[in-house]
Design a protein around this motif. Structure first.
Motif, short mmCIF file in Angstrom:
data_model
loop_
_atom_site.label_atom_id
_atom_site.label_comp_id
_atom_site.label_asym_id
_atom_site.label_seq_id
_atom_site.Cartn_x
_atom_site.Cartn_y
_atom_site.Cartn_z
N GLY A 193 0.81 -1.21 0.00
CA GLY A 193 0.00 0.00 0.00
C GLY A 193 0.85 1.26 0.00
N ILE A 194 0.29 2.33 -0.55
CA ILE A 194 1.00 3.61 -0.62
C ILE A 194 0.26 4.61 0.25
CG2 ILE A 194 1.76 5.48 -2.13
CD1 ILE A 194 1.84 3.41 -4.41
N VAL A 195 0.93 5.12 1.27
CA VAL A 195 0.32 6.08 2.20
C VAL A 195 1.08 7.40 2.21
CG1 VAL A 195 -0.64 4.28 3.66
CG2 VAL A 195 1.65 5.15 4.15
N VAL A 196 2.04 7.56 1.27
CA VAL A 196 2.86 8.77 1.25
C VAL A 196 2.51 9.61 0.03
CG1 VAL A 196 4.73 7.58 2.42
CG2 VAL A 196 4.75 7.73 -0.07
N ARG A 197 2.88 10.87 0.12
CA ARG A 197 2.69 11.78 -0.99
C ARG A 197 3.86 11.65 -1.96
NH1 ARG A 197 1.66 18.31 -0.45
NH2 ARG A 197 1.63 18.81 -2.69
#
Length: 628
Positions: A362-366
């Protein structure tokens, strides 16, 4: 009648100096800070002035200065007047509601006491009635009445003791530029204790029968609100009539345009016996809202009361899983990550799909953009460099822990933290590690790079300043995790902590300048705009703090945690909440302009994309809202 400090913040300007008894004149500098400009209100004990706060030299910040002139020769009377004035200051200082002016300062000079408050731009209801040639339309009155019920319910539910306003009337209700009500003049408000009696206070015609006997309860404010609504709808001033004779002046007889349903609501509020009125302001509010729900066509009240849903997305895009990350905008393209493990590229104007790149976590960063390359971290422990045109991978860097820190690109380096406890420095050209700085705790704070210095925190509460060679310039320690990402303004670093504090640190030396405490911790990243620093908190609030002094300017309450960072554009603050709403607030006052219901928690921040504000929600959807 007792002592009535009736000095509201009305906008009336008196041209005849003899008509306006006062000691302050335009041009007087009060407390070496407040430049008096003009009188805006008066009362038996003093006056109210508009003044400019000179602590903000680069902008024009107006405040309302309330003056109490204590000129009595009777010492007991002097003490009584000061007591009432101090009580007003203490009551207002304890309150936090968008329909109550903020109090900024309280002090004495000579024989006078001064209260410095938020300046409300607008007119009071009494002025609006006087200037109107016809009765004010019903749906607008309902809108104001609902907001008055909300602020009265807030006061009546105040802890540890409820607060009774005791003087609801048109001249004590301002209507600001957004058509919202602001309740002013708390001079005779009091803390309520059951069974307690006191001196009769209030205004004849608006005060309920029991208040004439010295009995003040929340139901008395309901009666006064009913009297105010009667005045608005009929234009008949109850002060010119015998008390308690509203039944002799039926609303629809004086104004046939008023609906029978609204007349019934007002009449119940005006019942002579308290037990026959609405039992609470909340129940009266619901009765008013029921009127808007039964209307055959959308009215002004409906549009204003139903969560400002006139705001509609320009476009939406659905990913395959929750969107917790903040998007990135660059040259007409919106880049965002999702828990579905993809990073997406969308046309920012229309929301059209351009490409996506799959990772294994999963990607949770900007993401971050540097020229024609995009950098994005993933929970699969990788930092990838992609082509912004095609989404094809150029290189992939492997860390030893999940990457929950957004990358920062400077010169030929990309810096980011990881759950392996390191801040990583990677060569942009080759994707090779330059160094990995050990912090002994996960690094989820996104680094800030300025003047070849790197600022970031870790989950142990450490906050570091490094140079590009990973040498420590200085280090401070918070009591709990620093997940918040720092911002820099005028040589000061601002960041939040789970220890409940917002910190202001000297960027060169690492000295603490001030800290502001919230009621709960924060993982939100602060935002600096003008002379303010804004931040969200797990207590559900958005805070606006003076970035020089660390003093609170305003606080806005949402319905749940605020984990994203506020965004400021054109004097407006945009921020989402876990309550599922995306809010637009006035920067100066913190008052709600509109809110949009996304229907699911909003974890990340909004980003400006041309004339749109884009943000994601946990319902897998990204929204693009207009900025108007």
């Amino acid at each position: 009648m007792g002592v009535d400090l009736d000095t509201n913040d009305a906008t009336r300007v008196f041209n005849n100096d003899d008509e306006f008894p006062r000691r302050l004149r335009p041009g007087v500098l009060l407390a070496n800070r407040y430049d008096i400009e003009t009188p805006i209100g008066r009362g038996g004990m003093g006056s109210v002035y508009r003044a400019r706060d000179l602590h903000f030299p680069n902008i024009t910040k107006h405040v309302a200065v309330k003056e109490m002139i204590n000129a009595s020769d009777d010492e007991s009377m002097r003490q009584t007047v000061v007591h009432h004035f101090e009580r007003e200051a203490n009551i207002v200082a304890s309150l936090n509601h968008p329909s109550i002016p903020k109090i900024y300062d309280y002090f004495t000079e000579g024989s006078s006491c001064y209260l410095v408050m938020e300046y409300v731009v607008g007119k009071d209801m009494e002025t609006l009635i006087r200037e109107s040639s016809t009765s004010i339309e019903e749906d607008r009155v309902i809108h104001w009445a609902v907001e008055l019920c909300e602020v009265l319910q807030y006061l009546h539910s105040h802890t540890p003791d409820p607060i009774i306003f005791r003087d609801v009337k048109p001249s004590n209700i301002m209507i600001n530029g957004y058509d919202h009500v602001v309740l002013v003049d708390f001079g005779i408000a009091k803390h309520f204790r059951a069974g307690q009696r006191g001196t009769m206070m209030g205004t004849e015609g608006y005060s309920p029968p029991e208040q004439y006997r010295g009995e003040s309860t929340p139901l008395g404010d309901i009666y006064a609100l009913g009297a105010t609504l009667h005045h608005l709808l009929t234009r008949h001033d109850p002060q010119m009539e015998a008390p308690f004779t509203f039944a002799d002046r039926p609303i629809r007889k004086l104004n046939p345009n008023v609906s029978p349903e609204l007349e019934a609501v007002v009449n119940r509020a005006l019942e002579y016996m308290p037990e026959d009125r609405y039992p609470s302001a909340a129940e009266m509010k619901q009765a008013l809202l029921n009127l808007t729900q039964t209307a055959s066509a959308p009215s002004l009240a409906t549009r204003l009361l139903m969560d400002k849903q006139a705001i509609r997305p320009v476009w939406t895009f659905d990913a395959e899983d929750e969107i917790r990350a903040t998007p990135c905008y660059h040259h007409g393209v919106l880049y965002l990550g999702s828990l579905d493990s993809n990073v997406y590229a969308l046309d920012a104007a229309r929301g059209d799909f351009i490409w996506k790149y799959p990772t294994r976590g999963g990607i949770v960063v900007r993401p971050a953009v540097d020229e024609s390359f995009l950098f994005v971290g993933s929970e699969d422990r990788t930092m990838s460099m992609l082509s912004t045109i095609s989404g094809k991978v150029v290189w992939v860097y492997k860390a030893a822990g999940k990457i929950r820190s957004s990358p920062a690109v400077c010169e030929n380096y990309v810096f980011f933290g990881a759950d392996d406890g390191h801040l990583h420095g990677v060569d942009v050209t080759s994707g090779r590690r330059l160094w990995a700085f050990e912090t002994n705790a996960p690094v989820r704070s996104s680094p800030l790079v300025d003047d070849k210095q790197i600022y970031f925190g870790n989950e142990n509460g450490d906050f570091f300043c490094l140079d590009f060679m990973a040498e420590v310039r200085w280090h401070v320690h918070a009591r709990r995790a620093v997940t918040s990402s720092p911002v820099l303004a005028d040589g000061v670093i601002y960041f939040g902590s789970v220890d409940t504090s917002l910190y202001a640190i000297d960027a060169k030396m690492g000295w603490e300048i001030w800290r502001y405490r919230m009621s709960k911790g924060t993982v939100s990243s602060p935002c600096v705009a003008r002379d303010y620093v804004l931040i969200g908190s797990a207590d559900g609030c958005i805070y606006c703090i003076d970035r020089v002094s660390g003093r609170e300017i305003w606080v806005f309450h949402t319905g749940h945690q605020v984990t994203g960072s506020p965004l400021v554009l054109d004097e407006q603050v945009y921020c989402g909440s876990v309550d599922g709403y995306f809010y637009c607030l006035d920067l100066e006052t913190g008052r709600l302009i509109w809110k949009y219901n996304a229907g699911a928690p909003i974890i990340g921040s909004g980003v400006s994309a041309a004339d749109l504000i884009c943000f994601g929600a946990t319902n897998h959807r990204i929204y693009a809202l207009p900025t108007i």
